[in-house]
Design an enzyme around this catalytic site. Sequence first.
Site, PDB file in Angstrom:
ATOM      1  N   THR A 195     -34.213  22.866  49.496  1.00  0.00           N
ATOM      2  CA  THR A 195     -34.628  24.013  49.358  1.00  0.00           C
ATOM      3  C   THR A 195     -34.843  25.459  50.043  1.00  0.00           C
ATOM      4  OG1 THR A 195     -35.851  22.444  50.689  1.00  0.00           O
ATOM      5  CG2 THR A 195     -36.106  21.229  49.263  1.00  0.00           C
ATOM      6  N   LEU A 208     -33.768  21.402  54.229  1.00  0.00           N
ATOM      7  CA  LEU A 208     -34.424  21.578  54.503  1.00  0.00           C
ATOM      8  C   LEU A 208     -34.821  22.828  55.575  1.00  0.00           C
ATOM      9  CD1 LEU A 208     -37.883  21.180  55.176  1.00  0.00           C
ATOM     10  CD2 LEU A 208     -37.167  19.298  56.812  1.00  0.00           C
ATOM     11  N   ILE A 212     -30.348  20.232  58.046  1.00  0.00           N
ATOM     12  CA  ILE A 212     -30.764  21.687  58.726  1.00  0.00           C
ATOM     13  C   ILE A 212     -30.366  23.005  58.056  1.00  0.00           C
ATOM     14  CG2 ILE A 212     -32.078  23.005  60.515  1.00  0.00           C
ATOM     15  CD1 ILE A 212     -32.784  20.259  59.934  1.00  0.00           C
ATOM     16  N   LYS A 213     -31.442  23.471  57.131  1.00  0.00           N
ATOM     17  CA  LYS A 213     -30.833  25.080  56.745  1.00  0.00           C
ATOM     18  C   LYS A 213     -31.101  26.421  57.534  1.00  0.00           C
ATOM     19  CE  LYS A 213     -31.213  26.519  51.614  1.00  0.00           C
ATOM     20  NZ  LYS A 213     -31.891  26.462  50.599  1.00  0.00           N
ATOM     21  N   VAL A 214     -29.831  27.315  57.345  1.00  0.00           N
ATOM     22  CA  VAL A 214     -29.647  28.249  58.595  1.00  0.00           C
ATOM     23  C   VAL A 214     -29.214  29.069  58.412  1.00  0.00           C
ATOM     24  CG1 VAL A 214     -30.050  28.665  61.736  1.00  0.00           C
ATOM     25  CG2 VAL A 214     -30.237  26.134  60.779  1.00  0.00           C
TER      26      VAL A 214
END
EC number: 2.2.1.2
Length: 359
Positions: A43, A107, A138-140
């Site tokens: 996403t 996310l 966790i998207k970074v």
Amino acid sequence: MNPLLQVREQGQQIWLDNLSRTLLNEGHLARFIAEDGVAGVTTNPAIFYKAIAGGRYYEDDLAALKRQPISAEARYEQLVIPDVQRACDLLLPRHRESHGNEGYVSLEVSPELADDAAGTLEAGLRLKAAVDRPNVLIKVPATAAGLKAIEKLIGAGVSVNVTLMFSLAHVNAVAAAYVRGLERLRAAGGDVSSVMSVASLFLSRVDTLVDKQLEELGGEALALRGKAAVATARLAYQRYRARFHGPDFAALQAAGARPQFMLWASTGTKNPDYSDLLYVEPLIGPETVNTLPDATLDALRDHGKAGNTLEQDIGLAQAAMDGLAALSIDMDAVGEKLQADGLRQFEEAFSKLLELTAD
């Protein structure tokens, strides 16, 4: 046989680059998982903006949240975290069967934190706790601040999808941050086998920018159009193989650590003159992920051809990169520009998203 399942037989995971309550409530995501072997979901702010702006399933919850004295960002999170949780739950059997190699949902932290390492770390820890699922990533972004946060998140046992990578320089820096994070986790007595990470290399945008530069040069330079992105991905995979299946990673691997899989992102073809599967069919190989928007997923199912293609023509890939360098096209500079552009686009999408959830 369904080409999506044939890709799976080659060792590559197909993830859906989309999430909405329509996909969840109407059973589309469950069907993709069951029938097409879809093994994950990604996403981003643009995806959630489209879902909330056009999705009838959000209206009642959004109206109720607007009656609460909380920030627009908190309302956004309260809208989308249940979607992420539901997708995680649908993929949990795949996650368990694969012993944690598959079945993830990503996310993203706020794009406004791209240059704030401490803020990214705090947000990543908070979002992981809020989703409370073993298969959330966790998207970074792979900015300088993001790399610092990634190392600390991995060191804290948080699984991470590193996004907005556009060059081999980004690939190297991200892999190094992942390894440093694993070393932190091991030194602290943590379980390195509990962590998963993917490194998302964006493709179509690379060709869009490089092709423009080639067209300005004209002449023989035009022969390199449409080749930069696939060449970059194939060479990135060679580096992945050397790094994560070589002696430097052996001690961590013996302790249970996983390689950081390469993920091909931005795989919808933007140039109508190119194959709609340009960023799919040539890049199939073991221990990789390809995240596809709906139209590309449909195209692969309809007329895709699946073979182990990722390590073919490595000499041609290097020749393409050498040819671009000879034309003074600096692929590291291309990567930096595209990352800045990508951040700006995500910031704009996030701003529009918060306008939807504001009072």
